[in-house]
Design a protein around this motif. Structure first.
Motif, PDB file in Angstrom:
ATOM      1  N   GLU A 362      -5.582 -14.829 -12.364  1.00 42.25           N
ATOM      2  CA  GLU A 362      -4.808 -16.059 -12.235  1.00 42.25           C
ATOM      3  C   GLU A 362      -5.624 -17.123 -11.513  1.00 42.25           C
ATOM      4  N   TRP A 363      -5.118 -18.360 -11.600  1.00 41.48           N
ATOM      5  CA  TRP A 363      -5.799 -19.505 -10.982  1.00 41.48           C
ATOM      6  C   TRP A 363      -6.003 -19.305  -9.485  1.00 41.48           C
ATOM      7  N   GLN A 364      -5.056 -18.663  -8.825  1.00 44.27           N
ATOM      8  CA  GLN A 364      -5.100 -18.506  -7.368  1.00 44.27           C
ATOM      9  C   GLN A 364      -6.194 -17.545  -6.900  1.00 44.27           C
ATOM     10  N   HIS A 365      -6.729 -16.752  -7.793  1.00 44.12           N
ATOM     11  CA  HIS A 365      -7.662 -15.706  -7.368  1.00 44.12           C
ATOM     12  C   HIS A 365      -9.033 -16.288  -7.024  1.00 44.12           C
ATOM     13  N   THR A 366      -9.510 -15.927  -5.858  1.00 48.38           N
ATOM     14  CA  THR A 366     -10.813 -16.366  -5.353  1.00 48.38           C
ATOM     15  C   THR A 366     -11.803 -15.218  -5.457  1.00 48.38           C
ATOM     16  N   ARG A 367     -13.054 -15.493  -5.046  1.00 51.31           N
ATOM     17  CA  ARG A 367     -14.036 -14.405  -5.100  1.00 51.31           C
ATOM     18  C   ARG A 367     -13.639 -13.268  -4.161  1.00 51.31           C
ATOM     19  N   ALA A 368     -12.927 -13.583  -3.080  1.00 54.30           N
ATOM     20  CA  ALA A 368     -12.461 -12.531  -2.169  1.00 54.30           C
ATOM     21  C   ALA A 368     -11.497 -11.587  -2.879  1.00 54.30           C
ATOM     22  N   HIS A 369     -10.633 -12.148  -3.738  1.00 58.63           N
ATOM     23  CA  HIS A 369      -9.729 -11.305  -4.528  1.00 58.63           C
ATOM     24  C   HIS A 369     -10.525 -10.391  -5.466  1.00 58.63           C
ATOM     25  N   PHE A 370     -11.546 -10.958  -6.090  1.00 58.27           N
ATOM     26  CA  PHE A 370     -12.338 -10.165  -7.031  1.00 58.27           C
ATOM     27  C   PHE A 370     -13.071  -9.024  -6.316  1.00 58.27           C
ATOM     28  N   VAL A 371     -13.525  -9.279  -5.101  1.00 54.85           N
ATOM     29  CA  VAL A 371     -14.202  -8.221  -4.337  1.00 54.85           C
ATOM     30  C   VAL A 371     -13.210  -7.143  -3.936  1.00 54.85           C
ATOM     31  N   ARG A 372     -12.062  -7.557  -3.382  1.00 53.89           N
ATOM     32  CA  ARG A 372     -11.077  -6.563  -2.948  1.00 53.89           C
ATOM     33  C   ARG A 372     -10.566  -5.734  -4.132  1.00 53.89           C
ATOM     34  N   ALA A 373     -10.288  -6.397  -5.243  1.00 53.57           N
ATOM     35  CA  ALA A 373      -9.804  -5.666  -6.421  1.00 53.57           C
ATOM     36  C   ALA A 373     -10.836  -4.658  -6.906  1.00 53.57           C
ATOM     37  N   ALA A 374     -12.124  -4.994  -6.802  1.00 56.23           N
ATOM     38  CA  ALA A 374     -13.173  -4.059  -7.213  1.00 56.23           C
ATOM     39  C   ALA A 374     -13.177  -2.823  -6.325  1.00 56.23           C
ATOM     40  N   LEU A 375     -13.065  -3.019  -5.003  1.00 57.18           N
ATOM     41  CA  LEU A 375     -13.020  -1.876  -4.081  1.00 57.18           C
ATOM     42  C   LEU A 375     -11.783  -1.025  -4.328  1.00 57.18           C
ATOM     43  N   GLU A 376     -10.661  -1.685  -4.560  1.00 58.03           N
ATOM     44  CA  GLU A 376      -9.426  -0.949  -4.845  1.00 58.03           C
ATOM     45  C   GLU A 376      -9.553  -0.177  -6.157  1.00 58.03           C
ATOM     46  N   GLY A 377     -10.184  -0.776  -7.158  1.00 58.73           N
ATOM     47  CA  GLY A 377     -10.339  -0.098  -8.445  1.00 58.73           C
ATOM     48  C   GLY A 377     -11.147   1.181  -8.339  1.00 58.73           C
ATOM     49  N   VAL A 378     -12.208   1.153  -7.542  1.00 57.93           N
ATOM     50  CA  VAL A 378     -13.004   2.370  -7.328  1.00 57.93           C
ATOM     51  C   VAL A 378     -12.128   3.474  -6.747  1.00 57.93           C
ATOM     52  N   LEU A 379     -11.326   3.132  -5.738  1.00 56.90           N
ATOM     53  CA  LEU A 379     -10.474   4.142  -5.086  1.00 56.90           C
ATOM     54  C   LEU A 379      -9.325   4.576  -5.988  1.00 56.90           C
ATOM     55  N   PHE A 380      -8.747   3.658  -6.758  1.00 56.61           N
ATOM     56  CA  PHE A 380      -7.678   4.059  -7.680  1.00 56.61           C
ATOM     57  C   PHE A 380      -8.193   5.104  -8.672  1.00 56.61           C
ATOM     58  N   ASN A 381      -9.404   4.918  -9.160  1.00 55.37           N
ATOM     59  CA  ASN A 381      -9.946   5.901 -10.099  1.00 55.37           C
ATOM     60  C   ASN A 381     -10.117   7.259  -9.425  1.00 55.37           C
ATOM     61  N   LEU A 382     -10.564   7.262  -8.169  1.00 54.38           N
ATOM     62  CA  LEU A 382     -10.699   8.517  -7.433  1.00 54.38           C
ATOM     63  C   LEU A 382      -9.338   9.140  -7.143  1.00 54.38           C
ATOM     64  N   MET A 383      -8.320   8.321  -6.894  1.00 51.44           N
ATOM     65  CA  MET A 383      -6.971   8.850  -6.698  1.00 51.44           C
ATOM     66  C   MET A 383      -6.442   9.481  -7.990  1.00 51.44           C
ATOM     67  N   LEU A 384      -6.828   8.900  -9.133  1.00 53.22           N
ATOM     68  CA  LEU A 384      -6.430   9.471 -10.414  1.00 53.22           C
ATOM     69  C   LEU A 384      -7.050  10.857 -10.602  1.00 53.22           C
ATOM     70  N   ILE A 385      -8.321  10.994 -10.217  1.00 51.49           N
ATOM     71  CA  ILE A 385      -8.973  12.303 -10.267  1.00 51.49           C
ATOM     72  C   ILE A 385      -8.275  13.273  -9.313  1.00 51.49           C
ATOM     73  N   ASN A 386      -7.907  12.770  -8.123  1.00 48.91           N
ATOM     74  CA  ASN A 386      -7.262  13.642  -7.136  1.00 48.91           C
ATOM     75  C   ASN A 386      -5.907  14.141  -7.620  1.00 48.91           C
ATOM     76  N   GLU A 387      -5.182  13.304  -8.363  1.00 46.16           N
ATOM     77  CA  GLU A 387      -3.906  13.764  -8.927  1.00 46.16           C
ATOM     78  C   GLU A 387      -4.123  14.960  -9.845  1.00 46.16           C
ATOM     79  N   LEU A 388      -5.149  14.874 -10.662  1.00 42.23           N
ATOM     80  CA  LEU A 388      -5.488  15.989 -11.552  1.00 42.23           C
ATOM     81  C   LEU A 388      -5.905  17.209 -10.743  1.00 42.23           C
ATOM     82  N   LEU A 389      -6.730  16.997  -9.724  1.00 39.38           N
ATOM     83  CA  LEU A 389      -7.203  18.102  -8.892  1.00 39.38           C
ATOM     84  C   LEU A 389      -6.048  18.813  -8.198  1.00 39.38           C
ATOM     85  N   MET A 390      -5.100  18.043  -7.669  1.00 33.71           N
ATOM     86  CA  MET A 390      -3.988  18.636  -6.914  1.00 33.71           C
ATOM     87  C   MET A 390      -3.089  19.499  -7.787  1.00 33.71           C
ATOM     88  N   LYS A 391      -3.063  19.244  -9.090  1.00 35.31           N
ATOM     89  CA  LYS A 391      -2.279  20.101  -9.984  1.00 35.31           C
ATOM     90  C   LYS A 391      -2.802  21.527  -9.985  1.00 35.31           C
TER      91      LYS A 391
END
Length: 488
Positions: A362-391
């Motif tokens: 969106e228009w409101q998103h700054t480079r800080a948003h893009f950096v934070r979203a990138a860090l969150e995306g890395v961890l979300f993918n690892l959380m997805l792996i962890n969900e599979l692992l915990m099964k």
């Protein structure tokens, strides 16, 4: 004073850590960089000669520090990155560069084992415990069989970077069970090379090293090559294990419910189990650590390299500046999502063709948003792996975090908030080297089990999750998963 040394041969650095025999003191530390070469698109290689030079440099520095303080190295153990493959002659000299884990030239060969040859792929997974992916040396050998058959015929031994170093230091072609299980060629239950995998790769068992336990020892063979290291025949080498397995041990993550999360260049999330484990869809790896210890989990191609990409190619600013800006943005990045698949992906997608994307810009998103979203995306993918692992392993009660990302308090707190469990850091971030030293103690009979060894690990800070931010991240994670399903 006698001391133990752990050497960690990673993708970007060769590092060494020397500890006193009672593990109470760090006596020396050294590091040297390693370059990754990209001679063609999707190729990723390293020069064994450069890795050897880095090893010599690191060992010379450690030995100088030890000698200056009156300490004597008695044992040295190895932690090395997985999935490398190089061709060697009968004298152990390289005939090729090392093809490393991030090389994707064998995309078609891996895809075949998941599609047109799916039954063979399933049989190989059951035997070896490793999903079929271009990173796997089995698939790389199949690529060489099709594209470089002359190299296959000329090669006396195919091996990993560890085997290359080990032969230089000992004159012995040997591979530990841990690195062997990462090749896709090893019958893990019977501790021998798989005839099924060998036939598919188009090589013979005598072109591979002799598999040995991770506690296998051999004295240094003094020669003109080893003179520059400062190592003598009085030093006993412990072959050690893979960096992933030793990161678990070095992080003290042996008990049920204790999950290790590592983010370096790439990343992984793992648990230590006491019996071999297989995922019915072939999405998790299972590597041997020791006789009754196995490390199960999933790796991601996209870890610290995502932050590097954001820093150097997207924002073009200093990392510290960008992290400070991103920390000021609210969790969830005001709706901005990032799929972190910049270099294809291993777990949980196992798709070398996966690609990254920003969603809901969106228009409101700054480079800080893009950096934070990138860090969150890395961890979300690892959380997805962890969900599979915990099964398969049960719930995660605490995360032991290590790797380069652990130097960022902001990123580690984000992990605690996202996972909803405490995140514990080690006193030393050199978990691979530490794991090698603990394995040495087991090899010497100084501890009876790896459970006992893990109790010797010292810890630093613990990050507690914020309940409010955790609830928010649970909602964002659902949106992220929806975005993933719509864009892959």
């Amino acid at each position: 004073m006698n001391c133990f040394v752990g050497v960690d041969v990673g993708t970007t650095n060769v590092k060494a850590l020397a500890l006193s025999a009672d593990l109470s003191q760090v006596l020396a530390h050294a590091s040297a960089p390693v370059e990754t070469l990209h001679p063609k698109p999707v190729f990723a290689e390293q020069d064994p000669a450069q890795i050897w030079s880095a090893f010599v440099q690191v060992m010379a520095e450690v030995n100088r520090e030890l000698a200056g303080a009156g300490h004597t190295m008695t044992h040295l153990a190895f932690s090395t990155a997985m999935h490398s493959l190089l061709a060697m002659d009968a004298q152990g000299e390289p005939l090729s560069h090392a093809i490393i884990w991030s090389d994707n030239r064998a995309e078609q060969q891996a895809s075949d084992l998941r599609t047109t040859q799916a039954e063979l792929g399933r049989q190989l997974y059951q035997q070896t415990g490793i999903p079929m992916h271009p990173m796997v040396p089995l698939c790389k050998l199949a690529w060489l069989r099709e594209h470089e058959p002359r190299l296959l015929r000329r090669t006396a031994c195919f091996g990993s970077i560890k085997e290359f170093l080990w032969h230089k230091l000992t004159g012995e072609f040997a591979i530990d069970y841990s690195i062997a299980t990462a090749t896709g060629l090893f019958d893990a239950a019977n501790r021998q090379w798989s005839e099924l995998a060998l036939a598919h790769a188009g090589i013979r068992a005598d072109q591979l090293s002799t598999p040995v336990p991770t506690t296998h020892q051999h004295p240094v063979r003094e020669s003109g090559q080893t003179a520059g290291t400062g190592l003598t025949s009085a030093v006993s080498l412990v072959i050690g294990a893979s960096d992933g397995c030793l990161a678990n041990l070095g992080a003290g993550a042996i008990k049920r419910g204790t999950t290790t999360l590592t983010i370096g260049t790439s990343g992984a999330i793992r648990q230590t189990v006491r019996k071999p484990l297989r995922d019915e869809q072939g999405r998790l790896f299972c590597y041997i650590l020791d006789d009754d210890y196995y490390v199960v989990g999933g790796p991601t191609n996209n870890g610290g390299n995502v932050l590097e990409w954001v820093t150097e190619k997207l924002a073009q600013a200093e990392t510290d500046v960008l992290l400070a800006e991103a920390e000021a943005i609210a969790p969830g990045s005001d709706g901005l999502l990032f799929l972190p698949y910049l270099q294809g992906e291993r777990a949980p997608l196992w798709d070398a063709h996966a690609r990254g994307a920003y969603l809901h810009v969106e228009w409101q998103h700054t480079r800080a948003h893009f950096v934070r979203a990138a860090l969150e995306g890395v961890l979300f993918n690892l959380m997805l792996i962890n969900e599979l692992l915990m099964k398969h392993t049960g719930p995660t009660r605490v995360i032991h975090a290590n790797g380069g990302f652990a130097q960022s308090r902001f990123w580690v707190q984000m992990l605690a908030d996202m996972s909803g469990v405490p995140v514990r850091l080690n006193a030393s971030n050199e978990s691979g080297s530490m794991g090698g030293i603990l394995l040495t103690m087991k090899a010497l009979g100084l501890v009876a089990t790896l459970d006992e060894a893990a109790k010797l690990v010292e810890f630093g800070d613990t990050y507690e999750p914020d309940p409010k931010r955790h609830r928010l991240y649970q909602q964002v994670f659902k949106r992220w998963q929806l975005g993933l399903s719509q864009n892959t």
